[in-house]
Design a protein around this motif. Structure first.
Motif, PDB file in Angstrom:
ATOM      1  N   THR A 163       0.868  -1.240   0.121  1.00  0.00           N
ATOM      2  CA  THR A 163      -0.040   0.168   0.089  1.00  0.00           C
ATOM      3  C   THR A 163       0.965   1.339  -0.064  1.00  0.00           C
ATOM      4  O   THR A 163       1.821   1.209   0.608  1.00  0.00           O
ATOM      5  CB  THR A 163      -1.075   0.067   1.234  1.00  0.00           C
ATOM      6  OG1 THR A 163      -0.044   0.065   2.355  1.00  0.00           O
ATOM      7  CG2 THR A 163      -2.038  -1.129   1.227  1.00  0.00           C
ATOM      8  N   ALA A 164       0.487   2.267  -0.591  1.00  0.00           N
ATOM      9  CA  ALA A 164       0.888   3.624  -0.526  1.00  0.00           C
ATOM     10  C   ALA A 164      -0.246   4.520  -1.121  1.00  0.00           C
ATOM     11  O   ALA A 164      -0.492   4.764  -2.488  1.00  0.00           O
ATOM     12  CB  ALA A 164       2.011   3.686  -1.526  1.00  0.00           C
ATOM     13  N   SER A 165      -0.989   5.204  -0.077  1.00  0.00           N
ATOM     14  CA  SER A 165      -2.260   5.659  -0.517  1.00  0.00           C
ATOM     15  C   SER A 165      -2.826   6.833   0.549  1.00  0.00           C
ATOM     16  O   SER A 165      -2.679   6.558   1.646  1.00  0.00           O
ATOM     17  CB  SER A 165      -3.405   4.573  -0.664  1.00  0.00           C
ATOM     18  OG  SER A 165      -4.689   5.107  -0.622  1.00  0.00           O
ATOM     19  N   GLY A 166      -3.159   7.948   0.083  1.00  0.00           N
ATOM     20  CA  GLY A 166      -4.000   8.861   1.037  1.00  0.00           C
ATOM     21  C   GLY A 166      -5.456   8.237   1.521  1.00  0.00           C
ATOM     22  O   GLY A 166      -5.870   8.954   2.250  1.00  0.00           O
ATOM     23  N   THR A 205       0.134   5.059   4.139  1.00  0.00           N
ATOM     24  CA  THR A 205      -0.714   4.372   4.069  1.00  0.00           C
ATOM     25  C   THR A 205      -2.089   5.095   5.126  1.00  0.00           C
ATOM     26  O   THR A 205      -1.815   4.796   6.283  1.00  0.00           O
ATOM     27  CB  THR A 205      -0.630   2.907   4.733  1.00  0.00           C
ATOM     28  OG1 THR A 205       0.394   2.472   3.669  1.00  0.00           O
ATOM     29  CG2 THR A 205      -1.813   2.004   4.582  1.00  0.00           C
ATOM     30  N   MET A 206      -3.036   5.605   4.488  1.00  0.00           N
ATOM     31  CA  MET A 206      -3.891   6.472   5.430  1.00  0.00           C
ATOM     32  C   MET A 206      -5.481   6.086   4.962  1.00  0.00           C
ATOM     33  O   MET A 206      -5.623   5.471   3.980  1.00  0.00           O
ATOM     34  CB  MET A 206      -3.704   7.864   5.221  1.00  0.00           C
ATOM     35  CG  MET A 206      -2.457   8.312   5.293  1.00  0.00           C
ATOM     36  SD  MET A 206      -1.576   8.097   7.242  1.00  0.00           S
ATOM     37  CE  MET A 206      -2.745   9.135   8.033  1.00  0.00           C
ATOM     38  N   GLY A 207      -6.280   6.510   5.771  1.00  0.00           N
ATOM     39  CA  GLY A 207      -7.796   6.778   5.650  1.00  0.00           C
ATOM     40  C   GLY A 207      -8.245   5.359   5.107  1.00  0.00           C
ATOM     41  O   GLY A 207      -8.194   4.042   6.027  1.00  0.00           O
ATOM     42  N   PRO A 224      10.475   1.185   6.912  1.00  0.00           N
ATOM     43  CA  PRO A 224      10.909   1.862   8.131  1.00  0.00           C
ATOM     44  C   PRO A 224      10.232   3.575   7.733  1.00  0.00           C
ATOM     45  O   PRO A 224      10.421   3.578   6.525  1.00  0.00           O
ATOM     46  CB  PRO A 224      12.396   2.092   7.711  1.00  0.00           C
ATOM     47  CG  PRO A 224      12.766   0.533   7.274  1.00  0.00           C
ATOM     48  CD  PRO A 224      11.392   0.309   6.488  1.00  0.00           C
ATOM     49  N   GLY A 225       9.991   4.003   8.755  1.00  0.00           N
ATOM     50  CA  GLY A 225       9.606   5.396   8.767  1.00  0.00           C
ATOM     51  C   GLY A 225       8.350   5.897   7.945  1.00  0.00           C
ATOM     52  O   GLY A 225       7.988   6.944   7.961  1.00  0.00           O
ATOM     53  N   ALA A 226       7.388   4.948   7.393  1.00  0.00           N
ATOM     54  CA  ALA A 226       6.234   5.018   6.765  1.00  0.00           C
ATOM     55  C   ALA A 226       5.255   5.676   7.653  1.00  0.00           C
ATOM     56  O   ALA A 226       5.196   5.162   8.826  1.00  0.00           O
ATOM     57  CB  ALA A 226       5.873   3.777   6.146  1.00  0.00           C
ATOM     58  N   LEU A 227       4.445   6.699   7.218  1.00  0.00           N
ATOM     59  CA  LEU A 227       3.268   7.198   7.839  1.00  0.00           C
ATOM     60  C   LEU A 227       2.066   6.276   7.795  1.00  0.00           C
ATOM     61  O   LEU A 227       1.690   6.049   6.426  1.00  0.00           O
ATOM     62  CB  LEU A 227       3.025   8.563   7.481  1.00  0.00           C
ATOM     63  CG  LEU A 227       2.071   9.201   8.131  1.00  0.00           C
ATOM     64  CD1 LEU A 227       2.584   9.862   9.384  1.00  0.00           C
ATOM     65  CD2 LEU A 227       1.702  10.537   7.090  1.00  0.00           C
ATOM     66  N   ILE A 228       1.632   5.872   8.710  1.00  0.00           N
ATOM     67  CA  ILE A 228       0.334   4.860   8.469  1.00  0.00           C
ATOM     68  C   ILE A 228      -0.751   5.227   9.743  1.00  0.00           C
ATOM     69  O   ILE A 228      -0.231   5.372  11.046  1.00  0.00           O
ATOM     70  CB  ILE A 228       0.774   3.490   8.917  1.00  0.00           C
ATOM     71  CG1 ILE A 228       1.965   2.979   7.788  1.00  0.00           C
ATOM     72  CG2 ILE A 228      -0.183   2.219   8.839  1.00  0.00           C
ATOM     73  CD1 ILE A 228       3.022   1.739   8.388  1.00  0.00           C
ATOM     74  N   GLY A 229      -1.679   5.443   9.576  1.00  0.00           N
ATOM     75  CA  GLY A 229      -2.836   5.647  10.175  1.00  0.00           C
ATOM     76  C   GLY A 229      -4.468   5.859   9.585  1.00  0.00           C
ATOM     77  O   GLY A 229      -4.193   5.741   8.343  1.00  0.00           O
ATOM     78  N   PHE A 230      -5.201   5.985  10.442  1.00  0.00           N
ATOM     79  CA  PHE A 230      -6.527   6.069   9.800  1.00  0.00           C
ATOM     80  C   PHE A 230      -7.150   7.580   9.296  1.00  0.00           C
ATOM     81  O   PHE A 230      -6.858   8.087   8.113  1.00  0.00           O
ATOM     82  CB  PHE A 230      -7.599   5.775  10.959  1.00  0.00           C
ATOM     83  CG  PHE A 230      -8.856   6.038  10.447  1.00  0.00           C
ATOM     84  CD1 PHE A 230      -9.621   5.446   9.407  1.00  0.00           C
ATOM     85  CD2 PHE A 230      -9.635   7.009  11.339  1.00  0.00           C
ATOM     86  CE1 PHE A 230     -11.176   5.781   9.059  1.00  0.00           C
ATOM     87  CE2 PHE A 230     -10.956   7.287  10.829  1.00  0.00           C
ATOM     88  CZ  PHE A 230     -11.741   6.824   9.843  1.00  0.00           C
TER      89      PHE A 230
END
Lengths: 287, 322
Positions: A163-166, A205-207, A224-230
């Motif tokens: 995944t790599a998505s807004g 990987t968001m939303g 490493p370092g990936a921004l991941i969240g709801f």
């Protein structure tokens, strides 16, 4: 005019005025450590900064190329193409956005799915293309994902999604929300047949992508370092009106909180995946 | 209860104030003005009908968020008997933004799960404005599993601005909690009937809105992002929420046309908040009908039908690639 300039022969003087021409894109700067790098050094290192190991974003096809064996790859779901179901228009028509994203990336939508193998273990891999409208999930992403899963099921192969998505694609309204339901429903096919699903979370990987299949992997891996969240950091900051803690929603934070199994450096991803798959599929260890 | 009027209802509000005044005068007046009151009441009804006949999507969003709109527990009171509320996710806490429990629907045992908002400031905070945290979704998950174990059909009532975007919610895995519910609902072996009763706010709504039937009340909304959120992303200004509501297609009629919801349940003139009883009656009829249809199917057929429905979501074209 200083005495030095008077001394200089005219030829050197001219050269001083004209800036040296450097070909575009030869150098680039790492946003994390600000080191100036040769672009070729960066790409030879799987787009990981050789100085600080910052994982730069990677295009979908480049990623698949790094992961899959050279032989026996073929694409799944390339025939599925986007439409504009709502005739959506803000400052720009959605149809035009799709076209310009296609022109910029060469991809018709934000997901590429391929069947292939990792060190001779057959797999189906779905990969988000973040450069295409922020990797947002609309009907095409949902359908390609589902076709990838079906293909994995038919051939009894493990399924991997990178995944790599807004998040969901706003321009498709509720259709995009429903892709969350569709993709997770597709996963039931894999779990019923005891086929592994490995989810690899990369920056970001968001939303709606994060809140659907991304955390449902039998094994959840993060870079490493990936921004991941709801919710996005800005939305949270506005809601709670306080500064977010350092490293909040980063891969390391998620491991700490028990949300993902492991962080794997991109340069070791292929080895680790092949080992994980072999273990899950109970393939005997190589002698 | 005194009706709260929305901005676009001001003409009705003025008329109602006048009627109120006349009623007050009538008490100690020698002249009989009851005819006049009746006439004005009829006029007010007509006006309400007119205004509600041509609501814009943004106005509908206002009605969906009306402070007096019936919430899940109001429907529980009107539609079910013997409701036994069940609390907690068994892991962390009891989330007050989601309520659930076992009850009877026409005498039959069922499971009820829904978002719950608060009326006054204190209750709003207690209910976190109807925005669940992961423990809320995990409580819902526990109740779904419980329903499956004892063969109880599940009714869900959706009314949330969205899942709570907070630090604690992220720390405890908001994404995983929502995603897990989606997958479990896709293969839950009992009928699941979902009704959007107010705001269907994005993933936070969907986490309890995957089922065999999705119903929408006439003036409810369902969207991938709030109109304000959409406007602030696209136009960098929440002021344009009206326009965003228009283009996103968030209303029951639009979504029914697009094939994304199965049935629209009509509301009383002037919205569900004007008359809880009538609203509950018409919803009950629709729910009965859905339950009857799904109960006729074998579990295998029910699940196959649900799966096919889920897989059919989305609009795209197919073109052979060279």
């Amino acid at each position: 005019m200083s005495w030095l300039q008077k001394l200089l022969p005219p030829k050197i003087k001219r050269a001083e005025g004209v800036r040296k021409q450097v070909p575009e894109g030869l150098w680039c700067k790492c946003p994390a450590c600000e080191a100036v790098l040769y672009s070729s050094d960066l790409s030879n290192n799987q787009s990981v900064c050789p100085k600080c190991s910052h994982h730069h974003r990677l295009r979908a096809r480049a990623r698949l190329d790094l992961l899959l064996d050279q032989e026996g790859r073929f694409e799944i779901g390339a025939e599925v193409l986007p439409v504009d179901p709502l005739k959506f228009k803000d400052s720009k028509r959605y149809a035009d956005r799709l076209n310009s994203a296609y022109d910029d990336t060469g991809e018709p939508d934000a997901m590429v799915v391929m069947q292939g193998s990792i060190k001779s273990v057959g797999v189906v891999v779905a990969c988000f293309e973040f450069e295409f409208m922020g990797g947002s999930m609309g009907s095409v992403v949902g359908e390609r994902f589902a076709r990838g899963v079906r293909c994995a099921v038919e051939q009894r192969l493990p399924f991997i999604c990178i995944t790599a998505s807004g998040g969901a694609r706003m321009q498709e309204g509720l259709f995009s929300l429903m892709q969350m339901a569709k993709t997770t429903a597709a996963l039931t096919l894999l779990s019923q047949r005891k086929l592994p699903f490995i989810s690899i979370l990369t920056d970001p990987t968001m939303g709606g992508v994060s809140a659907s299949f991304a955390f449902l992997g039998d094994v959840v891996v993060a870079e490493p370092g990936a921004l991941i969240g709801f919710a996005g950091p800005r939305v949270i900051e506005q809601t709670v009106r306080e500064k977010l803690p350092e490293g909040f929603q980063r891969a390391e934070f998620l491991v700490e909180k028990g949300a993902v199994d492991m962080i794997v450096d991109r340069r070791e991803m292929r080895d680790r995946l092949s080992s994980l798959l072999a273990l899950l599929l109970r393939v005997p260890a190589a002698a | 209860m005194k009706t709260t009027f929305l901005d676009f209802e001001q003409p009705i509000a003025e008329l109602e104030a006048k009627i109120e005044e006349l009623r007050f005068v009538q008490d100690d007046s020698a002249v009989d003005i009851s005819d006049e009151i009746l006439r004005l009441e009829a006029k007010s009804r007509g006006l309400t009908k007119d205004i509600y006949g041509k609501l814009s999507p943004w106005q509908i969003a206002q009605v969906a968020r009306h402070p007096q709109r019936p919430y899940t527990l109001d429907y529980v009171e009107h539609l079910f008997t013997d409701f036994q509320e069940l609390h907690g996710d068994r892991a962390f806490a009891d989330d007050h933004a989601i309520v659930g429990g076992i009850a009877r629907f026409n005498g039959q045992s069922v499971m009820v799960i829904g978002h719950q908002k608060g009326r006054d400031t204190k209750e709003k905070i207690f209910r976190n404005f109807g925005m669940p945290r992961p423990e809320g979704y995990r409580k819902a998950l526990r109740l779904m599993r419980l329903a499956e174990k004892f063969g109880l059909p599940v009714f869900t009532f959706v009314d949330t601005p969205g899942a709570y975007p907070g630090i604690d919610a992220e720390e405890r895995g908001q994404s995983e909690a929502i995603g897990r519910n989606l997958m479990v609902l896709a293969e839950l072996k009992v009928p699941v009937i979902c009704t959007i009763i107010g705001e269907g706010g994005s993933g936070g709504a969907l986490a309890i809105a995957v089922g065999d039937s999705v119903l929408m009340l006439q003036y409810s909304t369902y969207s991938v992002i709030s109109p304000e959120g959409c406007a602030s992303i696209l136009w960098k200004s929440a002021e344009k929420a009206g326009e965003a509501a228009e283009i996103m297609g968030i209303t029951a009629t639009r979504l029914k046309t697009l094939g994304l919801v199965d049935k629209i349940v009509s509301e009383p003139t002037g919205g569900a908040h004007r008359d809880y009883r009538t609203m509950a009656q018409s919803l009950k009829k629709s729910l009965q009908e859905c339950l009857r249809q799904h109960s006729e199917l074998s579990t295998a057929d029910l699940l196959e039908r649900r799966f096919d429905r889920l897989m059919a979501y989305g609009k795209f074209k197919e073109q052979a690639v060279a």
